[in-house]
Scaffold this motif. Structure first.
Motif, PDB file in Angstrom:
ATOM      1  N   PRO A 176       0.794  -1.223   0.000  1.00  0.00           N
ATOM      2  CA  PRO A 176       0.000   0.000   0.000  1.00  0.00           C
ATOM      3  C   PRO A 176       0.832   1.282   0.000  1.00  0.00           C
ATOM      4  O   PRO A 176       0.375   2.311  -0.472  1.00  0.00           O
ATOM      5  CB  PRO A 176      -0.842  -0.111   1.267  1.00  0.00           C
ATOM      6  N   ASP A 177       2.060   1.224   0.494  1.00  0.00           N
ATOM      7  CA  ASP A 177       2.900   2.412   0.516  1.00  0.00           C
ATOM      8  C   ASP A 177       3.906   2.446  -0.637  1.00  0.00           C
ATOM      9  O   ASP A 177       4.819   3.276  -0.649  1.00  0.00           O
ATOM     10  CB  ASP A 177       3.619   2.518   1.860  1.00  0.00           C
ATOM     11  N   HIS A 178       3.703   1.559  -1.592  1.00  0.00           N
ATOM     12  CA  HIS A 178       4.568   1.515  -2.766  1.00  0.00           C
ATOM     13  C   HIS A 178       4.285   2.739  -3.636  1.00  0.00           C
ATOM     14  O   HIS A 178       3.149   3.036  -3.950  1.00  0.00           O
ATOM     15  CB  HIS A 178       4.299   0.234  -3.564  1.00  0.00           C
ATOM     16  N   ALA A 179       5.329   3.433  -4.027  1.00  0.00           N
ATOM     17  CA  ALA A 179       5.179   4.589  -4.914  1.00  0.00           C
ATOM     18  C   ALA A 179       4.786   4.099  -6.307  1.00  0.00           C
ATOM     19  O   ALA A 179       5.464   3.240  -6.883  1.00  0.00           O
ATOM     20  CB  ALA A 179       6.472   5.381  -4.977  1.00  0.00           C
ATOM     21  N   ILE A 180       3.711   4.622  -6.811  1.00  0.00           N
ATOM     22  CA  ILE A 180       3.227   4.208  -8.131  1.00  0.00           C
ATOM     23  C   ILE A 180       4.284   4.484  -9.203  1.00  0.00           C
ATOM     24  O   ILE A 180       4.517   3.646 -10.075  1.00  0.00           O
ATOM     25  CB  ILE A 180       1.891   4.904  -8.449  1.00  0.00           C
TER      26      ILE A 180
END
Length: 79
Positions: free
Chosen positions: A27-31
């Motif tokens: 969920p905190d992965h940078a797109i």
């Protein structure tokens, strides 16, 4: 719709479009850091999520968030 449901749908859609394992997309992965991501892939992910969840996502949200969690929250907050 809750943000967790949207997060899951986004992870699956990004993984499918980018040929990745959904478990690799937290969920905190940078797109912007997803391998192979480009603007067309983001738009396709939006269509995939709209179809999967039976919702409409405003076009202006496509590039309004930096992480999967932020994007899911923006989508979940839509009326």
């Amino acid at each position: 719709m809750n943000a967790e449901t949207v997060e899951t749908a986004l992870a699956v859609a990004f993984a499918t479009r980018l040929d990745l394992d959904p478990a690799e997309i937290g969920p905190d992965h940078a797109i912007a850091d997803l391998p192979g991501i480009d603007s067309l892939a983001v738009l396709r992910v939006i269509v995939d999520v709209e179809t999967a969840l039976g919702i409409q996502i405003p076009d202006d949200l496509a590039f309004a968030a930096g992480t999967v969690r932020q994007f899911a929250k923006l989508i979940a907050e839509q009326p």
